[in-house]
Scaffold this motif. Structure first.
Motif, PDB file in Angstrom:
ATOM      1  N   THR A 110       0.877  -1.123  -0.132  1.00  0.00           N
ATOM      2  CA  THR A 110      -0.009  -0.039  -0.026  1.00  0.00           C
ATOM      3  C   THR A 110       0.889   1.310  -0.041  1.00  0.00           C
ATOM      4  O   THR A 110       2.107   1.319   0.313  1.00  0.00           O
ATOM      5  N   LEU A 111       0.242   2.320  -0.346  1.00  0.00           N
ATOM      6  CA  LEU A 111       0.935   3.701  -0.452  1.00  0.00           C
ATOM      7  C   LEU A 111       1.185   4.238   0.738  1.00  0.00           C
ATOM      8  O   LEU A 111       2.586   4.607   0.603  1.00  0.00           O
ATOM      9  N   GLY A 112       0.900   3.925   1.799  1.00  0.00           N
ATOM     10  CA  GLY A 112       1.266   4.517   3.106  1.00  0.00           C
ATOM     11  C   GLY A 112       2.591   4.216   3.615  1.00  0.00           C
ATOM     12  O   GLY A 112       2.915   2.981   3.486  1.00  0.00           O
ATOM     13  N   GLY A 113       3.395   5.093   3.898  1.00  0.00           N
ATOM     14  CA  GLY A 113       4.851   4.637   4.199  1.00  0.00           C
ATOM     15  C   GLY A 113       5.968   4.541   3.381  1.00  0.00           C
ATOM     16  O   GLY A 113       6.980   4.239   3.430  1.00  0.00           O
ATOM     17  N   LEU A 114       5.322   4.524   1.842  1.00  0.00           N
ATOM     18  CA  LEU A 114       6.493   4.491   0.763  1.00  0.00           C
ATOM     19  C   LEU A 114       7.210   5.661   0.683  1.00  0.00           C
ATOM     20  O   LEU A 114       6.629   6.651   0.349  1.00  0.00           O
ATOM     21  N   THR A 115       8.214   5.787   0.558  1.00  0.00           N
ATOM     22  CA  THR A 115       9.222   6.882   0.084  1.00  0.00           C
ATOM     23  C   THR A 115       9.114   7.101  -1.341  1.00  0.00           C
ATOM     24  O   THR A 115       8.887   6.055  -1.968  1.00  0.00           O
ATOM     25  N   PRO A 116       9.211   8.216  -1.856  1.00  0.00           N
ATOM     26  CA  PRO A 116       9.445   8.542  -3.377  1.00  0.00           C
ATOM     27  C   PRO A 116      10.212   7.541  -4.086  1.00  0.00           C
ATOM     28  O   PRO A 116       9.815   6.882  -5.221  1.00  0.00           O
ATOM     29  N   ASP A 117      11.330   7.058  -3.709  1.00  0.00           N
ATOM     30  CA  ASP A 117      12.268   6.121  -4.216  1.00  0.00           C
ATOM     31  C   ASP A 117      11.614   4.913  -4.180  1.00  0.00           C
ATOM     32  O   ASP A 117      11.822   4.082  -5.322  1.00  0.00           O
ATOM     33  N   ARG A 118      11.062   4.368  -3.005  1.00  0.00           N
ATOM     34  CA  ARG A 118      10.183   2.966  -3.471  1.00  0.00           C
ATOM     35  C   ARG A 118       8.971   3.074  -4.247  1.00  0.00           C
ATOM     36  O   ARG A 118       8.640   2.080  -4.736  1.00  0.00           O
ATOM     37  N   MET A 119       8.569   4.276  -4.209  1.00  0.00           N
ATOM     38  CA  MET A 119       7.383   4.368  -5.237  1.00  0.00           C
ATOM     39  C   MET A 119       7.688   4.018  -6.690  1.00  0.00           C
ATOM     40  O   MET A 119       7.125   3.404  -7.338  1.00  0.00           O
ATOM     41  N   ILE A 120       9.055   4.522  -7.056  1.00  0.00           N
ATOM     42  CA  ILE A 120       9.553   4.490  -8.395  1.00  0.00           C
ATOM     43  C   ILE A 120       9.687   3.153  -8.340  1.00  0.00           C
ATOM     44  O   ILE A 120       9.543   2.623  -9.460  1.00  0.00           O
ATOM     45  N   ARG A 121      10.326   2.605  -7.606  1.00  0.00           N
ATOM     46  CA  ARG A 121      10.856   1.204  -7.641  1.00  0.00           C
ATOM     47  C   ARG A 121       9.635  -0.103  -7.899  1.00  0.00           C
ATOM     48  O   ARG A 121       9.583  -0.896  -8.724  1.00  0.00           O
ATOM     49  N   GLN A 122       8.403   0.372  -7.225  1.00  0.00           N
ATOM     50  CA  GLN A 122       7.400  -0.237  -7.380  1.00  0.00           C
ATOM     51  C   GLN A 122       6.679   0.077  -8.743  1.00  0.00           C
ATOM     52  O   GLN A 122       6.228  -0.935  -9.314  1.00  0.00           O
ATOM     53  N   ALA A 123       6.715   1.136  -9.134  1.00  0.00           N
ATOM     54  CA  ALA A 123       6.272   1.451 -10.429  1.00  0.00           C
ATOM     55  C   ALA A 123       7.001   0.585 -11.471  1.00  0.00           C
ATOM     56  O   ALA A 123       6.426   0.088 -12.260  1.00  0.00           O
ATOM     57  N   ALA A 124       8.287   0.679 -11.324  1.00  0.00           N
ATOM     58  CA  ALA A 124       9.067   0.046 -12.304  1.00  0.00           C
ATOM     59  C   ALA A 124       8.887  -1.776 -12.378  1.00  0.00           C
ATOM     60  O   ALA A 124       8.731  -2.419 -13.361  1.00  0.00           O
ATOM     61  N   VAL A 125       8.609  -2.262 -10.944  1.00  0.00           N
ATOM     62  CA  VAL A 125       8.199  -3.738 -10.983  1.00  0.00           C
ATOM     63  C   VAL A 125       6.995  -3.812 -11.963  1.00  0.00           C
ATOM     64  O   VAL A 125       6.704  -4.730 -12.370  1.00  0.00           O
ATOM     65  N   SER A 126       6.025  -2.935 -11.340  1.00  0.00           N
ATOM     66  CA  SER A 126       4.445  -3.025 -11.954  1.00  0.00           C
ATOM     67  C   SER A 126       4.714  -3.060 -13.711  1.00  0.00           C
ATOM     68  O   SER A 126       4.004  -3.762 -14.266  1.00  0.00           O
ATOM     69  N   HIS A 127       5.508  -2.024 -14.035  1.00  0.00           N
ATOM     70  CA  HIS A 127       5.598  -1.806 -15.368  1.00  0.00           C
ATOM     71  C   HIS A 127       6.333  -2.949 -16.118  1.00  0.00           C
ATOM     72  O   HIS A 127       5.713  -3.732 -16.883  1.00  0.00           O
ATOM     73  N   PHE A 128       7.449  -3.249 -15.686  1.00  0.00           N
ATOM     74  CA  PHE A 128       8.447  -4.260 -16.517  1.00  0.00           C
ATOM     75  C   PHE A 128       8.165  -5.633 -16.294  1.00  0.00           C
ATOM     76  O   PHE A 128       8.360  -6.425 -17.037  1.00  0.00           O
ATOM     77  N   VAL A 129       7.782  -5.861 -14.963  1.00  0.00           N
ATOM     78  CA  VAL A 129       7.558  -7.370 -14.714  1.00  0.00           C
ATOM     79  C   VAL A 129       6.067  -7.964 -14.844  1.00  0.00           C
ATOM     80  O   VAL A 129       5.989  -8.728 -15.502  1.00  0.00           O
ATOM     81  N   PHE A 130       4.999  -6.862 -14.450  1.00  0.00           N
ATOM     82  CA  PHE A 130       3.637  -7.455 -14.575  1.00  0.00           C
ATOM     83  C   PHE A 130       2.827  -6.662 -15.670  1.00  0.00           C
ATOM     84  O   PHE A 130       1.884  -7.100 -15.954  1.00  0.00           O
ATOM     85  N   ARG A 131       3.565  -5.593 -16.203  1.00  0.00           N
ATOM     86  CA  ARG A 131       2.527  -4.941 -17.154  1.00  0.00           C
ATOM     87  C   ARG A 131       1.306  -4.332 -16.407  1.00  0.00           C
ATOM     88  O   ARG A 131       0.264  -4.234 -17.281  1.00  0.00           O
ATOM     89  N   TRP A 132       1.518  -4.098 -15.291  1.00  0.00           N
ATOM     90  CA  TRP A 132       0.242  -3.514 -14.541  1.00  0.00           C
ATOM     91  C   TRP A 132       0.541  -1.972 -14.799  1.00  0.00           C
ATOM     92  O   TRP A 132       0.802  -1.045 -13.890  1.00  0.00           O
ATOM     93  N   PHE A 133       0.281  -1.327 -15.888  1.00  0.00           N
ATOM     94  CA  PHE A 133       0.443   0.149 -16.170  1.00  0.00           C
ATOM     95  C   PHE A 133      -0.214   1.014 -15.471  1.00  0.00           C
ATOM     96  O   PHE A 133       0.270   2.050 -15.173  1.00  0.00           O
ATOM     97  N   ASP A 134      -1.677   0.714 -15.011  1.00  0.00           N
ATOM     98  CA  ASP A 134      -2.171   1.628 -14.286  1.00  0.00           C
ATOM     99  C   ASP A 134      -1.608   1.747 -13.118  1.00  0.00           C
ATOM    100  O   ASP A 134      -1.636   2.819 -12.362  1.00  0.00           O
ATOM    101  N   HIS A 135      -1.187   0.603 -12.394  1.00  0.00           N
ATOM    102  CA  HIS A 135      -0.531   0.488 -11.146  1.00  0.00           C
ATOM    103  C   HIS A 135       0.808   1.441 -11.231  1.00  0.00           C
ATOM    104  O   HIS A 135       1.009   2.271 -10.146  1.00  0.00           O
ATOM    105  N   ALA A 136       1.413   1.354 -12.230  1.00  0.00           N
ATOM    106  CA  ALA A 136       2.729   1.990 -12.490  1.00  0.00           C
ATOM    107  C   ALA A 136       2.372   3.533 -12.282  1.00  0.00           C
ATOM    108  O   ALA A 136       2.963   4.366 -11.728  1.00  0.00           O
ATOM    109  N   PHE A 137       1.462   3.834 -13.088  1.00  0.00           N
ATOM    110  CA  PHE A 137       1.027   5.093 -13.242  1.00  0.00           C
ATOM    111  C   PHE A 137       0.583   5.978 -11.936  1.00  0.00           C
ATOM    112  O   PHE A 137       0.839   6.996 -11.323  1.00  0.00           O
ATOM    113  N   ASP A 138      -0.122   5.002 -11.140  1.00  0.00           N
ATOM    114  CA  ASP A 138      -0.366   5.588  -9.849  1.00  0.00           C
ATOM    115  C   ASP A 138       0.580   5.887  -8.895  1.00  0.00           C
ATOM    116  O   ASP A 138       0.743   6.714  -8.168  1.00  0.00           O
ATOM    117  N   MET A 139       1.703   4.951  -8.938  1.00  0.00           N
ATOM    118  CA  MET A 139       2.683   5.024  -8.060  1.00  0.00           C
ATOM    119  C   MET A 139       3.676   6.195  -8.606  1.00  0.00           C
ATOM    120  O   MET A 139       4.052   6.961  -7.706  1.00  0.00           O
TER     121      MET A 139
END
Length: 177
Positions: free
Chosen positions: A127-156
């Motif tokens: 969940t978003l609570g407590g994530l630093t901007p760096d970790r948001m970017i890392r989660q966006a990268a995993v969502s985009h490149f690994v899973f193709r969860w583009f909406d989640h990457a955009f949200d992060m």
């Protein structure tokens, strides 16, 4: 094996072995896990239950989940969902769904299309609570490149923009234009 596997001749115990195991939290001190992928034939819950420190620093979990018991005493989806929800994850996706006919139907009408959800792979994100901007970017990268969860990457990336005034979400959106 359980009654749920009746009619699946290819599923049977070939051999049983005792293998020494260690809690993941006792093996390594990891400061941030981008992706925790686990598929170990019905023992996923036990591993995650004993990896709470690791899960606290994990951004995404991808695991096999069962909706019908394959192995005796195996925890099903609801227990994994509860454990990960308690660890501040949300369910993002369920993919690779495997279905089968019920035992009676399999014997009487094996030509029917199976509709009973048996197992699948589930993707969870922190969940978003407590994530630093760096970790948001890392989660966006995993969502985009690994899973193709583009909406989640955009949200992060949008959350990162709000946190630090960056323009990452706009740049990301422009990739799809």
């Amino acid at each position: 094996m359980t009654e749920a596997t009746a009619g699946l001749d290819f599923l049977h115990t070939v051999e049983e072995r005792r293998i020494p195991t260690f809690r993941l939290d006792d093996v390594a001190a990891l400061d941030c896990v981008d992706l925790f992928k686990i598929d170990i034939q019905g023992y996923e819950f036990e591993v995650m239950k004993n990896a709470r420190r690791t899960l606290a620093d994990t951004l995404a979990v991808y695991t096999e989940v069962e909706f019908q018991s394959v192995y005796l005493g195996q925890p099903l989806f609801d227990r994994i969902f509860a454990l990960l929800t308690e660890a501040d994850f949300i369910l993002q996706d369920i993919v690779n769904q495997q279905r089968l006919l019920g035992k009676n139907c399999h014997e009487a009408m094996p030509f029917l299309h199976a509709t009973r959800l048996f197992w699948a792979d589930a993707g969870f994100v922190k969940t978003l609570g407590g994530l630093t901007p760096d970790r948001m970017i890392r989660q966006a990268a995993v969502s985009h490149f690994v899973f193709r969860w583009f909406d989640h990457a955009f949200d992060m990336l949008s959350a990162c923009d709000r946190a630090q005034g960056s323009g990452f979400s706009g740049q990301y959106r422009d990739l799809f234009a």
